[in-house]
Design an enzyme around this catalytic site. Structure first.
Site, PDB file in Angstrom:
ATOM      1  N   ILE A  28       0.834  -1.202   0.000  1.00 41.74           N
ATOM      2  CA  ILE A  28       0.000   0.000   0.000  1.00 41.74           C
ATOM      3  C   ILE A  28       0.867   1.249   0.000  1.00 41.74           C
ATOM      4  CG2 ILE A  28      -1.823   1.244   1.215  1.00 41.74           C
ATOM      5  CD1 ILE A  28      -2.628  -1.517   2.414  1.00 41.74           C
ATOM      6  N   SER A  61      -6.964  -0.830  10.403  1.00 42.98           N
ATOM      7  CA  SER A  61      -7.485  -2.017   9.718  1.00 42.98           C
ATOM      8  C   SER A  61      -8.894  -2.309  10.194  1.00 42.98           C
ATOM      9  CB  SER A  61      -6.580  -3.215  10.022  1.00 42.98           C
ATOM     10  OG  SER A  61      -7.192  -4.437   9.668  1.00 42.98           O
ATOM     11  N   TYR A 104      -2.492  -8.948  15.981  1.00 40.18           N
ATOM     12  CA  TYR A 104      -2.328  -7.897  14.973  1.00 40.18           C
ATOM     13  C   TYR A 104      -3.418  -6.842  15.123  1.00 40.18           C
ATOM     14  CZ  TYR A 104      -2.974  -5.478  10.563  1.00 40.18           C
ATOM     15  OH  TYR A 104      -3.169  -4.504   9.620  1.00 40.18           O
ATOM     16  N   LYS A 112      -3.439  -2.608  16.367  1.00 38.74           N
ATOM     17  CA  LYS A 112      -4.093  -1.482  15.695  1.00 38.74           C
ATOM     18  C   LYS A 112      -5.075  -0.787  16.638  1.00 38.74           C
ATOM     19  CE  LYS A 112      -2.150  -1.849  11.627  1.00 38.74           C
ATOM     20  NZ  LYS A 112      -1.194  -0.824  11.147  1.00 38.74           N
ATOM     21  N   TYR A 128      -8.852   0.075   6.715  1.00 41.55           N
ATOM     22  CA  TYR A 128      -9.105  -0.515   5.406  1.00 41.55           C
ATOM     23  C   TYR A 128      -9.729  -1.887   5.534  1.00 41.55           C
ATOM     24  CZ  TYR A 128      -4.193   1.262   5.112  1.00 41.55           C
ATOM     25  OH  TYR A 128      -2.993   1.872   5.269  1.00 41.55           O
TER      26      TYR A 128
END
Length: 344
Positions: free
Chosen positions: A12, A124, A148, A152, A176
């Site tokens: 990205i 995310s 993970y 975030k 996203y």
């Protein structure tokens, strides 16, 4: 105006660097290349015919990062750097917590030292956890289900607290959904290390016969064909969303949170069928057991980004798959060996 891009050699990040350069921004890239290729930097330069500065550096290197800020007049940061594989995070939680959280803390501390308070943060949709209701909007309850996603979620809270402590901060948090596709040139794209974790790069590697078949995890969900439905967004649309978020925070303070997706979903079997159509290749697949924690349907409510950023995803699923196929077909082994981009 110089924009610092952390993780700018990644999937990205590299596409966003292209958009920034083509819009006339000066960029400085910092990347430790742990899960990206220096070849991507050559391709960014080739696509844009623009110059930029690159530092091979880990964000945990506080002194090195401080030196970058001293050398350049940085106006804002786009922060992509971090570890990002859900499965790996379950196996290596301490690595993920240390790398993703500590590196962001160091970055924010150095920013604060140098009087830079504008940040676009790569979050995310994993922060939403296992939502059963769709479309998912930004005000849904947050509950990450893996390390993970937890990193975030923790970092989002840290950034909210940071902005409360100092009203100079302008922060955009972008959640996203499922980025796919590649630059239309076929020169940059998703280049996973080892076996891909995500569906489309897996499909495309089956198409070039690097992998034998796609495993479809469950065909008994309450969806049209029984397979899971997800919101896929073209990586270039995603990059353009970052541009719009940057433009907004340069003129305001506080924290804004936005979903970046298309607002509709496609099933696994639909994705396979579209990819077969655009590539002309057969994609063998096998139905296997569901994965623990997977849900039937997940797609974004993008109305906030549409209204406040003036942004919308424009590329449809066929274009996403065509561009992904062009990248994979032109680069069957990812980035080929070539002269490396000069590092600082």
């Amino acid at each position: 105006m110089a924009i610092l891009i952390t993780g700018g050699a990644g999937y990205i990040g590299s596409h966003t660097c292209v958009e920034l350069l083509e819009a006339g921004y000066e960029i400085v890239i910092v990347d430790n290349l742990s899960n990206s290729s220096p070849m991507a930097l050559n391709r960014i330069a080739e696509i844009t015919n623009k110059n930029f500065t690159f530092y091979k550096m880990d964000l945990l290197d506080r002194n090195g990062l401080d030196d970058v800020f001293s050398r350049h007049s940085i106006d804002a940061i786009m922060h992509f750097a971090g570890l990002k594989a859900v499965g790996e995070s379950v196996r290596l939680p301490l690595t993920y917590y240390h790398t993703n959280i500590m590196s962001t803390l160091v970055l924010c501390e150095v920013m604060q030292k140098h009087g830079v308070h504008k940040l676009v943060f790569s979050s995310s949709a994993t922060v939403y956890g296992l939502q059963e209701q769709v479309p998912i909007s930004e005000n849904f309850p947050l509950e990450a289900t893996n390390p993970y996603g937890q990193t975030k979620l923790m970092l989002e809270q840290i950034l909210l607290d940071l902005a409360k402590s100092n009203e100079q901060w302008g922060i955009s948090i972008l959640r996203y959904f499922n980025p796919i596709g590649a630059h239309e040139s076929g020169k940059i794209g998703e280049n996973p290390n080892g076996i891909p974790n995500n569906l489309l790069p897996f499909i495309s590697q089956v198409a070039v016969q690097k992998l034998e078949q796609v495993n479809v995890f469950g065909d008994d969900y309450p969806t049209a064909d029984g397979t899971g439905v997800r919101d896929y967004i073209h990586v270039v649309d995603l990059a353009k969303g970052h541009m719009r978020a940057l433009e907004r925070i340069l003129g305001k303070t506080g924290v804004d949170v936005y979903n970046l997706g298309t607002g509709r979903g496609y099933s696994v079997l639909e994705m396979i069928a579209v990819f077969e159509r655009v590539s002309g290749r057969s994609i063998p697949y096998s139905i296997v057991d569901r994965r623990p924690g997977d849900i039937a349907v997940c797609f974004a409510d993008t109305s906030k980004a549409n209204e406040e950023l003036g942004w919308a995803a424009l590329r449809g699923i066929e274009e996403m798959c065509k561009d992904a196929w062009r990248w994979q077909y032109s680069n069957p082994n990812g980035y080929e060996q070539e002269e490396l981009f000069a590092t600082n």
